[in-house]
Design a protein around this motif. Structure first.
Motif, mmCIF file in Angstrom:
data_model
loop_
_atom_site.group_PDB
_atom_site.id
_atom_site.type_symbol
_atom_site.label_atom_id
_atom_site.label_comp_id
_atom_site.label_asym_id
_atom_site.label_seq_id
_atom_site.Cartn_x
_atom_site.Cartn_y
_atom_site.Cartn_z
ATOM 1 N N PHE A 33 0.730 -0.858 -11.283
ATOM 2 C CA PHE A 33 -0.470 -0.212 -10.756
ATOM 3 C C PHE A 33 -0.236 1.192 -10.225
ATOM 4 O O PHE A 33 -1.182 1.853 -9.791
ATOM 5 C CB PHE A 33 -1.067 -1.080 -9.635
ATOM 6 N N GLY A 34 1.004 1.659 -10.254
ATOM 7 C CA GLY A 34 1.267 2.989 -9.732
ATOM 8 C C GLY A 34 1.099 3.008 -8.222
ATOM 9 O O GLY A 34 1.833 2.342 -7.500
ATOM 10 N N ASP A 35 0.117 3.765 -7.739
ATOM 11 C CA ASP A 35 -0.193 3.836 -6.311
ATOM 12 C C ASP A 35 -1.300 2.815 -6.023
ATOM 13 O O ASP A 35 -2.481 3.101 -6.249
ATOM 14 C CB ASP A 35 -0.657 5.248 -5.948
ATOM 15 N N PRO A 91 0.802 -1.228 0.000
ATOM 16 C CA PRO A 91 0.000 0.000 0.000
ATOM 17 C C PRO A 91 0.831 1.273 0.000
ATOM 18 O O PRO A 91 0.348 2.327 -0.425
ATOM 19 C CB PRO A 91 -0.825 -0.119 1.290
ATOM 20 N N THR A 92 2.064 1.205 0.468
ATOM 21 C CA THR A 92 2.882 2.415 0.606
ATOM 22 C C THR A 92 4.007 2.498 -0.414
ATOM 23 O O THR A 92 4.836 3.401 -0.338
ATOM 24 C CB THR A 92 3.478 2.480 2.022
ATOM 25 N N LYS A 104 -4.280 3.986 -3.742
ATOM 26 C CA LYS A 104 -5.181 4.918 -4.428
ATOM 27 C C LYS A 104 -6.048 4.179 -5.439
ATOM 28 O O LYS A 104 -7.253 4.451 -5.575
ATOM 29 C CB LYS A 104 -4.385 6.013 -5.126
ATOM 30 N N LEU A 105 -5.442 3.222 -6.148
ATOM 31 C CA LEU A 105 -6.182 2.463 -7.152
ATOM 32 C C LEU A 105 -7.348 1.713 -6.522
ATOM 33 O O LEU A 105 -8.482 1.750 -7.030
ATOM 34 C CB LEU A 105 -5.244 1.482 -7.857
ATOM 35 N N GLU A 138 -17.033 -0.739 -2.812
ATOM 36 C CA GLU A 138 -17.502 0.165 -1.768
ATOM 37 C C GLU A 138 -16.449 0.150 -0.663
ATOM 38 O O GLU A 138 -15.900 -0.905 -0.322
ATOM 39 C CB GLU A 138 -18.847 -0.300 -1.209
ATOM 40 N N TYR A 139 -16.173 1.330 -0.112
ATOM 41 C CA TYR A 139 -15.095 1.484 0.877
ATOM 42 C C TYR A 139 -15.645 2.267 2.057
ATOM 43 O O TYR A 139 -16.015 3.430 1.929
ATOM 44 C CB TYR A 139 -13.939 2.234 0.210
ATOM 45 N N ARG A 140 -15.741 1.603 3.205
ATOM 46 C CA ARG A 140 -16.368 2.232 4.370
ATOM 47 C C ARG A 140 -15.504 2.039 5.607
ATOM 48 O O ARG A 140 -14.885 0.998 5.788
ATOM 49 C CB ARG A 140 -17.744 1.611 4.643
ATOM 50 N N ARG A 141 -15.543 3.054 6.467
ATOM 51 C CA ARG A 141 -14.848 2.943 7.751
ATOM 52 C C ARG A 141 -15.636 2.006 8.668
ATOM 53 O O ARG A 141 -16.866 2.060 8.733
ATOM 54 C CB ARG A 141 -14.719 4.321 8.392
ATOM 55 N N ILE A 142 -14.915 1.149 9.382
ATOM 56 C CA ILE A 142 -15.540 0.263 10.356
ATOM 57 C C ILE A 142 -15.631 1.008 11.683
ATOM 58 O O ILE A 142 -14.604 1.452 12.221
ATOM 59 C CB ILE A 142 -14.726 -1.032 10.535
#
Length: 279
Positions: free
Chosen positions: A187-189, A180-181, A192-193, A205-209
């Motif tokens: 894929f570049g970043d 991730p870093t 971010k992708l 879908e991306y949600r905070r738990i």
């Protein structure tokens, strides 16, 4: 899509092959004098114990996914990258792992693993099939080079009960050399992708738990994924990578089958239903 992969005969490959059996000695360069050291080397570096078939199969599945991802840019795949990112402490059985991965790539995905030049320690995947839309989708190479990564993430989500923690996704992808870093050649970043681009395209879908410390997020399928693919197609992709049958995961298979039957069921009565608002 065909339920069974087309028979292509026994896979022939230019990849390194062991002499048969589960334990295959390493053929890495720079070890030519190892045999002459006799017992001293054995005492300094005791041979690891035998691996189970399940352990070997899991490592082969990782290697297949790694090779599919690395092939997206059509740049030769270096042996050193394979050893560093996937093989790890399985170096003693590397020829056997490579042989099995090569057979699976050819029989299941229609790719032949070839060493680019003799003793170059670099490999490429050669497409042995005519381009067929469904086959391309199953291999994850349809469309942009990021499709293969998306298929792997979708598979992780489905196999984890349709929702997975972001930390679990990165724990798996790190084993394939995707961090991730760190900027990735293809894929570049990657962060971010996955957490921005695929989300904006509505594949994920991306949600905070809530109530997590440290803060964690979860990933689920987005509405576009449900329109462009299906749970059965993704399950078949996962099964092929692991050299298993989709029915080996009965809960996921029943869920995917129910979805297939629901999609095949004709709409009855009145006007077309109004789509539900996106959550």
């Amino acid at each position: 899509m065909s339920q069974k992969p087309k028979s292509r005969g026994r896979a022939g490959t230019h990849a390194e092959r062991g002499s048969g059996g589960e334990e295959v000695p390493s053929t890495s360069r720079g070890q030519g004098g190892a045999a002459s050291q006799g017992g001293r080397l054995a005492e300094a570096s005791p041979a690891p114990g035998p691996r189970s078939q399940k352990q070997l199969e899991l490592k082969v599945a990782e290697l297949v996914q790694f090779l599919l991802i690395k092939d997206q840019r059509k740049i030769p795949i270096r042996r050193t990258d394979i050893l560093r990112h996937v093989v790890g402490d399985y170096k003693d059985v590397f020829p056997e792992l490579l042989r099995r991965a090569a057979e699976r790539l050819e029989y299941v995905f229609g790719y032949r693993l070839v060493e680019l030049e003799p003793r170059s320690n670099t490999y490429i995947l050669v497409n042995t099939l005519e381009p067929v839309e469904e086959d391309a989708e199953m291999r994850g190479d349809q469309g942009t080079p990021t499709t293969g990564l998306l298929m792997i993430v979708l598979g992780l989500i489905f196999m984890k009960g349709n929702s997975i923690k972001e930390t679990e996704v990165w724990d798996f992808l790190r084993r394939l050399g995707v961090h991730p870093t760190k900027k990735h050649l293809i894929f570049g970043d990657p962060k971010k992708l996955i957490t921005e681009d695929f989300v904006r395209q509505r594949y994920l879908e991306y949600r905070r738990i809530p109530h997590t410390d440290p803060v964690d997020y979860e990933l689920q399928w987005g509405p576009r994924t449900n329109l462009e693919t299906s749970k059965m197609k993704v399950l078949k992709f996962v099964a092929k990578v692991h050299n298993q049958d989709p029915k080996d995961w009965p809960a996921q298979y029943c869920e995917a089958l129910a979805e297939e039957e629901a999609r095949a069921r004709p709409q009855t009565g009145g006007a077309a239903p109004t789509p539900a608002p996106s959550s």
